[in-house]
Motif scaffolding. Sequence first.
Motif, PDB file in Angstrom:
ATOM      1  N   TRP A 114       2.665  15.087 -12.772  1.00 44.12           N
ATOM      2  CA  TRP A 114       2.578  16.106 -11.725  1.00 44.12           C
ATOM      3  C   TRP A 114       1.646  17.229 -12.177  1.00 44.12           C
ATOM      4  O   TRP A 114       0.748  17.636 -11.431  1.00 44.12           O
ATOM      5  N   THR A 131      -2.090  16.385 -12.368  1.00 43.06           N
ATOM      6  CA  THR A 131      -2.638  16.235 -11.024  1.00 43.06           C
ATOM      7  C   THR A 131      -2.757  17.585 -10.328  1.00 43.06           C
ATOM      8  O   THR A 131      -3.746  17.857  -9.641  1.00 43.06           O
ATOM      9  N   ARG A 132      -1.777  18.457 -10.530  1.00 41.86           N
ATOM     10  CA  ARG A 132      -1.856  19.806  -9.953  1.00 41.86           C
ATOM     11  C   ARG A 132      -3.059  20.562 -10.516  1.00 41.86           C
ATOM     12  O   ARG A 132      -3.768  21.245  -9.770  1.00 41.86           O
ATOM     13  N   ASP A 170      -6.210  19.104  -8.993  1.00 43.82           N
ATOM     14  CA  ASP A 170      -6.280  19.535  -7.597  1.00 43.82           C
ATOM     15  C   ASP A 170      -6.733  20.994  -7.527  1.00 43.82           C
ATOM     16  O   ASP A 170      -7.675  21.339  -6.797  1.00 43.82           O
ATOM     17  N   TRP A 179      -2.606  19.474  -2.340  1.00 42.55           N
ATOM     18  CA  TRP A 179      -1.179  19.794  -2.464  1.00 42.55           C
ATOM     19  C   TRP A 179      -0.636  20.422  -1.188  1.00 42.55           C
ATOM     20  O   TRP A 179       0.401  20.010  -0.676  1.00 42.55           O
ATOM     21  N   TRP A 222       1.638  17.433   0.435  1.00 39.46           N
ATOM     22  CA  TRP A 222       2.294  16.929  -0.777  1.00 39.46           C
ATOM     23  C   TRP A 222       3.337  17.908  -1.307  1.00 39.46           C
ATOM     24  O   TRP A 222       4.362  17.497  -1.841  1.00 39.46           O
ATOM     25  N   GLU A 223       3.090  19.190  -1.137  1.00 39.01           N
ATOM     26  CA  GLU A 223       4.065  20.186  -1.581  1.00 39.01           C
ATOM     27  C   GLU A 223       5.420  19.929  -0.923  1.00 39.01           C
ATOM     28  O   GLU A 223       6.464  19.923  -1.589  1.00 39.01           O
ATOM     29  N   ARG A 276       6.470  17.089   0.437  1.00 35.78           N
ATOM     30  CA  ARG A 276       6.994  15.778   0.022  1.00 35.78           C
ATOM     31  C   ARG A 276       7.685  15.852  -1.327  1.00 35.78           C
ATOM     32  O   ARG A 276       8.691  15.178  -1.555  1.00 35.78           O
ATOM     33  N   TYR A 311       0.148  11.107  -4.773  1.00 35.29           N
ATOM     34  CA  TYR A 311      -0.479  12.425  -4.844  1.00 35.29           C
ATOM     35  C   TYR A 311      -1.720  12.365  -5.730  1.00 35.29           C
ATOM     36  O   TYR A 311      -2.792  12.879  -5.373  1.00 35.29           O
ATOM     37  N   HIS A 312      -1.594  11.711  -6.878  1.00 35.11           N
ATOM     38  CA  HIS A 312      -2.758  11.626  -7.764  1.00 35.11           C
ATOM     39  C   HIS A 312      -3.919  10.916  -7.068  1.00 35.11           C
ATOM     40  O   HIS A 312      -5.076  11.350  -7.180  1.00 35.11           O
TER      41      HIS A 312
END
Length: 169
Positions: free
Chosen positions: A46, A49-50, A53, A66, A71-72, A74, A107-108
């Motif tokens: 996470w 990836t954050r 992003d 995000w 995605w936030e 989810r 997400y990634h």
Amino acid sequence: MTSAELLTDAFDRVQEEVHRAAYGLTAEQLHFRADADANSIAWLLWHLTRVQDDHVADAAGTPQVWTEDGWEARFGLPFAPSETGYGHSREEVAAVRVESPELLTGYHDAVHDRAVAYAGSLVDGDLGRVVDEAWDPPVTLAVRLVSVISDGLQHAGQAAFVRGLVLRS
């Protein structure tokens, strides 16, 4: 090979390692921590990836995946939308809970798609542009992207190490 192709290849390698680290794990395995101060696979994937992003969106002048792509919501984590995990406490690391590896890799993949689209649009002359003047010397686009890739590979490697611990126990 152009700089854009080189950056794309590097982002592809991060994506491969993220998928390799997460593949087939249960929620319990994703949240395993070697001790109370250690990072879990879920947190590592996470976080990397954050950061990717956040940094790529900032450099490209675009919204983050995000928030823009939901995605936030989810993930449903108890953090501000701007949170990337930098400096997280042991309690905050523990709060990164997901039920499946597909949420992390999904997400990634969305962030990866945005990153390689941006990288593919770059020409060599773009790489010297200063993107962050808060550092001395100021950070160029090239340095920022290499830093994101390096951070991603390091954290993906850490996740792979934790995966090894999980699968041996």
